[in-house]
Design a protein around this motif. Structure first.
Motif, PDB file in Angstrom:
ATOM      1  N   LEU A  22       5.074   6.447  -2.870  1.00  0.00           N
ATOM      2  CA  LEU A  22       3.729   5.031  -2.075  1.00  0.00           C
ATOM      3  C   LEU A  22       2.899   5.700  -2.290  1.00  0.00           C
ATOM      4  O   LEU A  22       3.500   6.743  -0.877  1.00  0.00           O
ATOM      5  N   VAL A  24      -1.152   4.318  -0.001  1.00  0.00           N
ATOM      6  CA  VAL A  24      -1.370   3.496   0.772  1.00  0.00           C
ATOM      7  C   VAL A  24      -3.067   3.697   1.359  1.00  0.00           C
ATOM      8  O   VAL A  24      -3.254   5.165   0.860  1.00  0.00           O
ATOM      9  N   ASP A  28      -4.137  -1.393   3.124  1.00  0.00           N
ATOM     10  CA  ASP A  28      -2.772  -1.387   2.729  1.00  0.00           C
ATOM     11  C   ASP A  28      -1.952  -1.780   1.492  1.00  0.00           C
ATOM     12  O   ASP A  28      -1.021  -1.926   0.602  1.00  0.00           O
ATOM     13  N   VAL A  30      -1.839  -0.285  -2.786  1.00  0.00           N
ATOM     14  CA  VAL A  30      -1.156   0.773  -3.441  1.00  0.00           C
ATOM     15  C   VAL A  30      -1.760   1.267  -4.291  1.00  0.00           C
ATOM     16  O   VAL A  30      -2.345   0.802  -5.055  1.00  0.00           O
ATOM     17  N   HIS A 142       7.179  -0.988  -0.181  1.00  0.00           N
ATOM     18  CA  HIS A 142       6.092  -1.312   0.125  1.00  0.00           C
ATOM     19  C   HIS A 142       6.781  -2.043   1.117  1.00  0.00           C
ATOM     20  O   HIS A 142       6.383  -1.508   2.145  1.00  0.00           O
TER      21      HIS A 142
END
Length: 160
Positions: A22, A24, A28, A30, A142
């Motif tokens: 993941l 970012v 914020d 993805v 997340h």
């Protein structure tokens, strides 16, 4: 090992296993990728090969899919998934990819035979582009990243 033990182990169930990361950006959002061979988007990552650890698979897949050799961090999410999108059940792991710098983003190179594109996605966009189970997994990973925890999911739903 004795032949009885070898036979027993050979007959144990096998599970599909995948690993991804993941990433970012400063807002914020993805990072998602669009495979050429699937009708939906995914988190960068892929299949854990025989004899390969999930962590090593994530590192390898990020290098192969994005052309990036970046540090992959801690485990964010483990998701057991029943048969559905694929035959048979599986275990998927999502690791911390972190915040990509502008230089790293500029260095992203996609393998044309495997990935069509990539994009930064907010929650609404990710929900639209991903199958429901993947949208739940990304949301869980997340949340885990933000809270500094690891989550266990089943079919994308948090357990415990």
């Amino acid at each position: 090992m004795g032949s009885e033990l070898n036979d027993y182990v050979a007959g144990l169930p096998r599970k599909r296993m995948g690993a991804g990361a993941l990433f970012v950006d400063e807002q914020d959002r993805v990072l998602l990728v669009e495979p050429t061979y699937k009708p939906y988007w995914e988190v960068p990552g892929g299949v854990v090969e025989a004899g390969e650890s999930p962590y090593r698979a994530a590192v390898r897949e990020i290098r192969e899919e994005l052309g990036l050799s970046v540090p992959i961090g801690r485990l964010l999410a483990v998701d057991w998934v029943p048969a559905g999108l694929y035959p048979g059940d599986g275990v998927m792991m999502v690791y911390e990819g972190g915040l990509l710098t502008a230089e790293q983003v500029d260095a992203i190179t996609l393998p044309a035979d495997e990935l069509r594109s990539w994009a930064w996605c907010d929650t609404a966009t990710a929900t639209r582009l991903l199958p429901a189970v993947l949208a739940r997994r990304v949301a869980g990973a997340h949340r885990a990243r933000t809270a500094g925890i690891t989550v266990y999911l089943e079919d994308g739903f948090e357990i415990g």
